[in-house]
Every structure is written in C-alpha cells, then in structure tokens.
Design an enzyme around this catalytic site. Structure first.
Site, mmCIF file in Angstrom:
data_model
loop_
_atom_site.group_PDB
_atom_site.id
_atom_site.type_symbol
_atom_site.label_atom_id
_atom_site.label_comp_id
_atom_site.label_asym_id
_atom_site.label_seq_id
_atom_site.Cartn_x
_atom_site.Cartn_y
_atom_site.Cartn_z
ATOM 1 N N CYS A 139 0.801 -1.230 0.000
ATOM 2 C CA CYS A 139 0.000 0.000 0.000
ATOM 3 C C CYS A 139 0.834 1.282 0.000
ATOM 4 O O CYS A 139 0.282 2.371 -0.064
ATOM 5 C CB CYS A 139 -0.970 0.010 1.169
ATOM 6 S SG CYS A 139 -2.228 -1.281 1.030
ATOM 7 N N HIS A 149 -13.605 8.259 -7.731
ATOM 8 C CA HIS A 149 -12.664 8.461 -8.835
ATOM 9 C C HIS A 149 -11.722 9.625 -8.547
ATOM 10 O O HIS A 149 -11.446 10.455 -9.412
ATOM 11 C CB HIS A 149 -13.396 8.632 -10.169
ATOM 12 C CG HIS A 149 -13.955 7.337 -10.661
ATOM 13 N ND1 HIS A 149 -15.136 6.819 -10.195
ATOM 14 C CD2 HIS A 149 -13.466 6.448 -11.554
ATOM 15 C CE1 HIS A 149 -15.371 5.655 -10.793
ATOM 16 N NE2 HIS A 149 -14.362 5.400 -11.617
ATOM 17 N N GLU A 202 -12.513 -1.469 2.625
ATOM 18 C CA GLU A 202 -11.470 -1.223 1.636
ATOM 19 C C GLU A 202 -11.412 -2.381 0.643
ATOM 20 O O GLU A 202 -11.087 -2.195 -0.526
ATOM 21 C CB GLU A 202 -10.131 -1.055 2.352
ATOM 22 C CG GLU A 202 -9.073 -0.449 1.487
ATOM 23 C CD GLU A 202 -7.837 -0.071 2.266
ATOM 24 O OE1 GLU A 202 -7.727 1.089 2.672
ATOM 25 O OE2 GLU A 202 -6.988 -0.973 2.459
#
Length: 155
Positions: A50, A94, A139
């Site tokens: 990550c 987005h 997530e």
C-alpha cells in the site's frame, strides 16, 4: 386470510387508516444505507504494497438513528443518498484521496472518521433527532474500519 391474493383496492388514508396511526411508535430506530466508490491512494510510512499508488472499490455503510415522524419515517433513504452524493462522494469517487481529503494518511481508519464527521455535520439540523450511529468503510470485501458514535464521543 394470509394466502396469496390480488389486492383489489388500495388502503385509503382517513378511510381505512387514520393519520395518527401512521407512526406506530415513538422509539429511536436506526436505518442504514450502503454506497460504493472507486478511488486511488497510497500510504506514507508504511512498508508493504500500500505504499505504492493503487486503487480500491470501497463500500461505505451508514447507520443513522432518530425518532419517527408523523408518517413513520426517521429519514428518507433518498435524503441520505442526496447528502452522500452532494457532500461526501464528491471528495472520494474516482479521486486521488491523498489530494482531495484533509492532510492525513489515507488509511481506512482515518478515512472512516472523516466520513462519519461529514455525515454527522450534514444531518445535524434535520428533524427527528437524527444522528450517525456508525460508519463502516470496506477497503476490500473482507477488510473494513468502523467508527461508532460511542467511540467518537465517549472515548
């Protein structure tokens, strides 16, 4: 009496049911609504995958409680959707979260509190003593962070 049948006539207000019967109770009730959004981010000071720029399809679940109004509603689901679309999703969907959210490491744990605060702010002045009870931020389909009212205000 409870078998299958075709309804021939709809129940009529003030004929078959009185207005004062619409609200069955005066107890606090929680309603929930779920949304998804896609976004990119990366984590600082993290040694793992990550730390690189990557994306998720997130899922957010809100639990909002309040007392029913005269027709038996706490908050209309469409009102929750409008708040989500107008005040929260615009910062998330987005987007590059490191850029659109306040200065923070964009962990699910940080983001879920920010989302909780945004919804709490948006419903503060609504009728029926509405309040956010919890927000879950997934997530991945199996990993989520959660913020609960009792943790935020009584920790």
């Amino acid at each position: 009496m409870f078998g299958f049948r075709i309804v021939e006539e709809l129940q009529k207000l003030d004929k078959d049911i009185r207005r004062e019967q619409l609200a069955y109770h005066q107890k606090r009730v929680m309603v929930s609504k779920k949304f998804t959004f896609d976004a990119a981010h990366h984590l600082h000071c993290y040694e793992g995958k990550c730390k690189n720029l990557h994306g998720h399809t997130y899922q957010v679940i809100f639990g909002i409680s309040g007392f029913v109004d005269e027709v038996g509603l706490v908050i209309d689901f469409s009102d929750i959707k409008k708040i989500w679309k107008d005040k929260i999703e615009v910062f998330l969907d987005h987007r590059y979260l490191n850029e659109t959210l306040p200065k923070m490491n964009t962990t699910a744990e940080n983001m879920v509190v920010w989302i909780f605060e945004q919804m709490e702010d948006a419903i503060r002045d609504l009728p029926n003593d509405c309040r956010v009870e919890f927000v879950q931020l997934f997530e991945t389909p199996t990993s989520y962070a959660e913020a609960r009212r009792e943790w935020i205000y009584h920790a």
